[in-house]
Motif scaffolding. Structure first.
Motif, PDB file in Angstrom:
ATOM      1  N   SER A  56       5.335 -16.283  37.387  1.00 45.37           N
ATOM      2  CA  SER A  56       4.054 -17.503  37.927  1.00 45.37           C
ATOM      3  C   SER A  56       3.695 -18.137  36.809  1.00 45.37           C
ATOM      4  O   SER A  56       3.737 -17.225  36.011  1.00 45.37           O
ATOM      5  CB  SER A  56       3.423 -16.789  39.011  1.00 45.37           C
ATOM      6  N   PHE A  57       3.285 -19.258  36.590  1.00 49.46           N
ATOM      7  CA  PHE A  57       2.911 -19.538  35.845  1.00 49.46           C
ATOM      8  C   PHE A  57       1.672 -20.700  35.934  1.00 49.46           C
ATOM      9  O   PHE A  57       1.444 -20.491  37.106  1.00 49.46           O
ATOM     10  CB  PHE A  57       3.506 -20.588  35.131  1.00 49.46           C
ATOM     11  N   ARG A  58       0.458 -20.477  34.504  1.00 52.05           N
ATOM     12  CA  ARG A  58      -0.220 -21.624  35.151  1.00 52.05           C
ATOM     13  C   ARG A  58      -0.479 -22.053  33.212  1.00 52.05           C
ATOM     14  O   ARG A  58      -0.241 -21.649  33.080  1.00 52.05           O
ATOM     15  CB  ARG A  58      -2.259 -20.882  35.317  1.00 52.05           C
ATOM     16  N   PHE A  59      -1.032 -23.130  33.586  1.00 52.90           N
ATOM     17  CA  PHE A  59      -0.887 -24.096  32.319  1.00 52.90           C
ATOM     18  C   PHE A  59      -2.954 -24.725  32.311  1.00 52.90           C
ATOM     19  O   PHE A  59      -2.975 -25.319  33.158  1.00 52.90           O
ATOM     20  CB  PHE A  59       0.178 -25.349  32.527  1.00 52.90           C
ATOM     21  N   ILE A  96       2.786  -7.912  36.632  1.00 52.69           N
ATOM     22  CA  ILE A  96       2.804  -7.762  35.315  1.00 52.69           C
ATOM     23  C   ILE A  96       2.801  -9.094  34.805  1.00 52.69           C
ATOM     24  O   ILE A  96       3.198  -9.238  35.379  1.00 52.69           O
ATOM     25  CB  ILE A  96       4.703  -6.561  34.883  1.00 52.69           C
ATOM     26  N   SER A  97       1.622  -8.624  33.536  1.00 52.59           N
ATOM     27  CA  SER A  97       1.025 -10.094  32.777  1.00 52.59           C
ATOM     28  C   SER A  97       1.822  -9.955  31.777  1.00 52.59           C
ATOM     29  O   SER A  97       2.161  -9.167  30.887  1.00 52.59           O
ATOM     30  CB  SER A  97      -0.382 -10.280  32.293  1.00 52.59           C
ATOM     31  N   LEU A 104       4.693 -11.830  36.393  1.00 52.33           N
ATOM     32  CA  LEU A 104       6.199 -11.277  37.975  1.00 52.33           C
ATOM     33  C   LEU A 104       5.594 -10.325  38.386  1.00 52.33           C
ATOM     34  O   LEU A 104       4.607  -9.953  38.291  1.00 52.33           O
ATOM     35  CB  LEU A 104       6.735 -10.140  36.157  1.00 52.33           C
ATOM     36  N   ASN A 105       5.469 -10.284  39.675  1.00 51.12           N
ATOM     37  CA  ASN A 105       5.543  -9.715  40.990  1.00 51.12           C
ATOM     38  C   ASN A 105       7.224  -8.977  41.425  1.00 51.12           C
ATOM     39  O   ASN A 105       7.207  -9.814  41.408  1.00 51.12           O
ATOM     40  CB  ASN A 105       4.956 -10.869  42.273  1.00 51.12           C
ATOM     41  N   ASN A 106       6.324  -7.852  42.173  1.00 52.23           N
ATOM     42  CA  ASN A 106       7.811  -7.061  42.805  1.00 52.23           C
ATOM     43  C   ASN A 106       7.380  -7.133  44.309  1.00 52.23           C
ATOM     44  O   ASN A 106       6.246  -8.126  44.723  1.00 52.23           O
ATOM     45  CB  ASN A 106       7.995  -5.834  42.548  1.00 52.23           C
ATOM     46  N   PRO A 107       8.394  -6.696  45.288  1.00 51.44           N
ATOM     47  CA  PRO A 107       8.523  -7.763  47.057  1.00 51.44           C
ATOM     48  C   PRO A 107       6.725  -6.348  47.221  1.00 51.44           C
ATOM     49  O   PRO A 107       6.133  -6.522  48.120  1.00 51.44           O
ATOM     50  CB  PRO A 107       9.748  -6.611  47.525  1.00 51.44           C
ATOM     51  N   LYS A 108       5.735  -5.436  46.800  1.00 48.42           N
ATOM     52  CA  LYS A 108       5.208  -4.683  47.386  1.00 48.42           C
ATOM     53  C   LYS A 108       3.975  -5.296  46.811  1.00 48.42           C
ATOM     54  O   LYS A 108       2.947  -4.482  46.539  1.00 48.42           O
ATOM     55  CB  LYS A 108       5.538  -3.512  46.332  1.00 48.42           C
TER      56      LYS A 108
END
Length: 943
Positions: free
Chosen positions: A670-673, A651-652, A643-647
């Motif tokens: 965001s996701f990665r597989f 957070i994973s 998870l990302n914020n505008p700054k």
């Protein structure tokens, strides 16, 4: 779940050869260099977990490969790693220079290192420069082996294992931990104690490199000085006499015994050798056929029989799935291969650079060009004991290893044996058709066929003896020739009228019937109707292959259909049509087929050699690749949820989670597989975000997905893998809710509701007051409007009556004018006739006229009525133009009534010209410019 994940990763590894650039895919060998895995070039050890994740002791840290992504994990002190042991994905032990410890993944899947140095500090300080080269795990003991000492990790403590002598190697053999002590034999570690296995004198003076389990509880001992020895429980003997000196000369270094009862021997000088249990060499893999380096520092084989090698330079991978339905062989320097032929047990390749020859053994990639053949080769065909070569400069024949030209007819495209005269061969060229004849002295050029000259690529005979010739670029010719094959009797051209197009039309034969390919659908020749018609049966049964552009016959009623996206092998016997195997052309992406000139050589009913650019592909449709359908049993594995914020703070989330609530400030997800590439066929990904989109996305190769600034709401993210054959995996699901921002939370909404209700009440009270005032104002306004309308009505009535009065007055005036004119006419007649016009009649008419002429007060009445009708017109004119006279005002009134000069003249008692002069003087008094209208100005004043 663990079992499924094991299979998942194992399939990934066994089929990973389609993912990366391999130096030699004939043996399924792939080399990974440091630019791929982003670590140091040296890899000292390798281990595989139960799920199939591969761990390498890289020179700069712990290197992890999950099937899609390489991750390098550095030690906190940045020291070198020498050994790794993956007990599971939950704990991975590593050892290095003055360093030992273990790694554990946190809830986000990130590996965290836990050092045991503090517990082993006393031993590390006592023996400086200690390096741990091997790790073994038995029960709840973990053993770290250096050349000086073995340390055991047990109950969160470090315990030394007392051994007498220098330690050569420690390996786990079946369920035992065995140690080779220089000049003191082989010993077994049991807990914190040791016991001898063998102290044979044959081991004295030897340095062991590995200890392996073997058949019947025997063990193999790889030594530097004596090669590989076998201990059967009683005696030590040389295991493989014929290879033993090779082991010594090439410095064996690592060994591994597989579940398939194969012995893998890694050397320092010549790569890897694979033996069966009887000591027969099955394969040798080194820099000549795929490895980046010949120094093998570590070997491991996963449960799916894939071999991973830790090398002095890079990493090696050997696929355990050697039974593949296609194998690619690169032949650098050959150029684009247009044709191939097997002749005299050799494989000949016709390319754009000349004629090449190589061994018929597909594992041998050594090729050489035949001298003086440089230039474009179009076709290769074997007829008896001779190989015909269609060359840009003519036709050549290969016989008894000799290369001779038999025709200088340029651009030899295609050879077809004459079915009616088997000793004849018909050839298409740039310009015409040429006949060759098989004689006792070999094939010779006999004659060109007269009466036809065209650029022909393919030719075929039908059952009536017609030659069907497809032009290189446009249309089809039906040619009838004489029995001697010397002259054309007739020629008929088919293009747009028969096929709906005139380009890329080619001719072939399927089950002795002419078939035309157009790239859209298949056609055939109906000899009963003497016309070209769609091939209903083939179009209806071969599906997408109806758009093929080439058909190549194979033995036993088999046919290869070559299209833009797929290559398929069909069995066609009468109306029984069956697809045997299909290959997506996208799997041949490095090297690529020759676009527009795709060609293959059937070697039997199921196998064929596909021509590529600087390479070949061996297709084997008899191989059933069961792993293709395994994609349906698994789903993508999440490797990162962030998870990302505008700054740009992140957070994973835990990878095991399948749902989450997300703060609005971190609404970029965001996701990665990772996922396997099954059977060498790469997969792509499709995703769907329920709550934001309605349908699945298009497929794409990137396993990373990012959704930015998601609005508050509930979402379900789905992703699945899709291979080129259309098989889909199970769906990975992750449900999450993006919480509303603080100003949109439940309490905030409740507060807003209370405020809103209060505001509404206030506005309601104010609204009632405003409504009452508005109603009162509207009532007053309506009253005023009624009064205004009443007055307006009265004014309109007065105006209307005034207009009528003015009109009637004007009528009277006009009547008077007429009577005056009539009186003057009568007077004129009296003067002219004199006594002939009796006075009594003259007087009588004058009296009657005078009686009907109104008084001159009519003009005053007209002025009054005109003023009433036009609202004080005269008063307004006098106010704005005081210098106007009564005659000027009278003229203005007549102009206001839109009377012409001719109509005004009798009213004023002057001529029409006098009226025009009067109008001119009036314009001057009104100060009008030349382009200003007099009447418009009068109308303006009266408004």
């Amino acid at each position: 779940m663990v079992c499924k994940r094991i299979v998942f990763i194992a399939i990934l590894l066994s089929c990973f050869i389609a993912l990366v650039d391999a130096s030699d895919q004939v043996s399924g060998i792939i080399q990974f260099d440091q630019t791929t895995y982003k670590g140091a070039r040296q890899n000292w050890s390798v281990s595989v977990s139960e799920t199939g994740t591969v761990y390498f002791a890289n020179h700069t840290g712990l290197l992890v490969f999950d099937g899609t992504t390489w991750t390098l994990n550095n030690l906190p002190n940045r020291t070198i790693l020498r050994s790794v042991k993956a007990q599971s994905d939950s704990v991975i032990y590593t050892g290095g220079y003055m360093e030992l410890g273990y790694w554990k993944p946190n809830e986000r899947g990130e590996l965290i290192y836990y050092s045991l140095d503090s517990k082993a500090r006393s031993f590390l300080d006592y023996m400086p420069n200690m390096e741990f080269w091997n790790i073994a795990v038995k029960d709840d003991y973990v053993y770290f082996q250096s050349f000086q000492k073995i340390l055991a990790y047990h109950n969160d403590s470090i315990i030394p294992i007392d051994l007498d002598g220098s330690i050569s190697v420690m390996n786990q053999v079946n369920n035992k931990v065995l140690v080779s002590i220089r000049n003191n034999g082989i010993w077994e570690i049991v807990g914190e104690d040791v016991k001898p296995v063998t102290t044979s004198e044959k081991l004295i003076g030897t340095t062991a490199k590995f200890i392996l389990p073997f058949e019947d509880s025997n063990i193999l001992i790889g030594t530097v000085e004596q090669g590989i020895l076998m201990w059967d429980g009683k005696e030590i003997s040389i295991w493989n006499e014929s290879w033993n000196q090779y082991f010594i000369d090439n410095e064996l270094n690592r060994g591994y015994y597989t579940d398939e009862k194969k012995v893998l021997i890694g050397t320092l000088a010549d790569g890897l050798i694979v033996f069966n249990k009887d000591g027969d060499a099955l394969n040798k893999i080194n820099t000549e056929n795929g490895l980046s380096n010949n120094t093998v520092l570590g070997i491991v084989c996963d449960r799916w029989h894939n071999i991973w090698l830790a090398l002095d330079i890079g990493i090696g991978f050997i696929s355990g799935n050697q039974q593949r339905s296609f194998t690619i062989q690169r032949l650098p320097g050959t150029g684009a291969i247009y044709a191939s032929a097997i002749f005299d047990n050799k494989l000949y390749l016709g390319t754009n650079q000349g004629l090449f020859v190589k061994s018929n053994d597909f594992k041998d990639n050594q090729v050489s060009i035949i001298p003086e053949t440089q230039d474009q080769i179009w076709d290769l065909k074997v007829f008896g004991e001779e190989l015909l070569v269609g060359h840009n400069q003519g036709t050549f024949v290969v016989k008894n290893d000799k290369f001779n030209q038999i025709s200088d007819e340029a651009g030899a495209f295609n050879f077809v044996q004459d079915p009616f005269y088997p000793n004849l061969i018909i050839q298409s060229t740039y310009n015409n058709l040429v006949v060759y004849e098989k004689t006792d002295n070999g094939i010779i050029r006999r004659n060109p066929i007269n009466g036809f000259a065209n650029l022909i690529r393919y030719i075929e005979f039908d059952h009536l003896g017609n030659i069907w010739a497809s032009h290189m670029h446009r249309g089809i010719f039906k040619i009838q020739v004489d029995d001697r094959r010397e002259n054309v009797l007739s020629s008929e051209y088919f293009s747009q009228n028969a096929f709906g197009k005139d380009n890329t039309i080619h001719v072939f034969k399927v089950e002795n019937r002419i078939v035309f390919t157009t790239g859209e659908k298949l056609y055939t020749f109906d000899d009963l109707q003497d016309s070209i018609v769609p091939h209903t049966m083939l179009n209806g049964t071969v599906g997408k292959y109806a758009s093929s552009h080439r058909i190549v016959p194979a033995p036993n009623h088999h046919y290869w259909f070559l299209g833009k996206e797929y290559i398929g092998l069909f069995s066609i016997l009468q109306d029984n049509i069956k697809l045997i195997k299909e290959y997506p052309t996208s799997i041949f992406n490095n090297p690529l087929p020759v676009e527009g000139f795709e060609n293959l050589l059937p070697t039997n009913e199921y196998s064929a050699i596909l021509c590529l650019q600087n390479g070949l592909a061996l297709l084997d449709a008899s191989v059933t690749n069961n792993t293709v359908d395994l994609i349906e049993q698994f789903r993508p594995v999440a490797r990162k949820i962030e998870l990302n914020n505008p700054k740009n703070k992140s957070i994973s989330l835990p990878l095991e989670a399948n749902e989450a609530e997300i703060n609005y400030s971190y609404n970029t997800v965001s996701f990665r597989f990772s996922f396997p590439f099954l059977s060498g066929i790469p997969v792509s990904y499709k995703y769907l975000l329920e709550g934001l989109g309605d349908g699945w996305s298009e497929t794409g190769p990137n396993p990373e997905f990012r959704f930015e600034r998601l609005p508050p709401g509930e979402y379900v993210f789905k992703v699945k893998a899709v291979n080129l054959l259309g098989k889909e995996s199970q769906i990975y699901r992750f449900s999450f809710k993006v919480l509303p921002p603080l100003y949109a939370s439940k309490w905030a909404i409740l507060f807003y509701v209370v405020i809103l209700i209060a505001v509404l009440l206030i506005f309601r009270r104010l609204g009632i007051r405003k409504t009452l005032r508005k109603e009162q104002m509207q009532h007053e306004k309506r009253e005023q409007e009624l009064v205004r309308l009443r007055n307006e009505k009265l004014r309109n009535e007065v105006r209307f009556k005034s207009k009528e009065l003015a009109n009637s007055t004007m009528a009277i005036i006009r009547k008077n004018e007429f009577l005056i004119d009539l009186k003057m006419i009568i007077r004129k007649h009296k003067n002219e006739l004199g006594s002939r016009y009796p006075d009594k009649y003259y007087n009588y008419l004058n009296s009657k006229i005078d009686d009907n002429i109104s008084s001159r007060d009519d003009r005053k009445i007209f002025e009054n009525n005109f003023e009433r009708a036009y609202e004080q017109f005269f008063q307004k004119m006098k106010t704005e133009y005081p210098e106007l006279t009564s005659s000027d005002l009278q003229l203005c009134a007549y102009l206001r009534m839109n009377l012409s000069s001719k109509e005004i003249a009798p009213l004023l008692g002057i001529s029409v010209r006098g009226v025009e002069n009067h109008r001119y003087r009036l314009r001057k008094k009104l100060n009008l410019e030349h382009d200003e209208s007099l009447i418009d100005n009068i109308l303006r004043v009266s408004l």
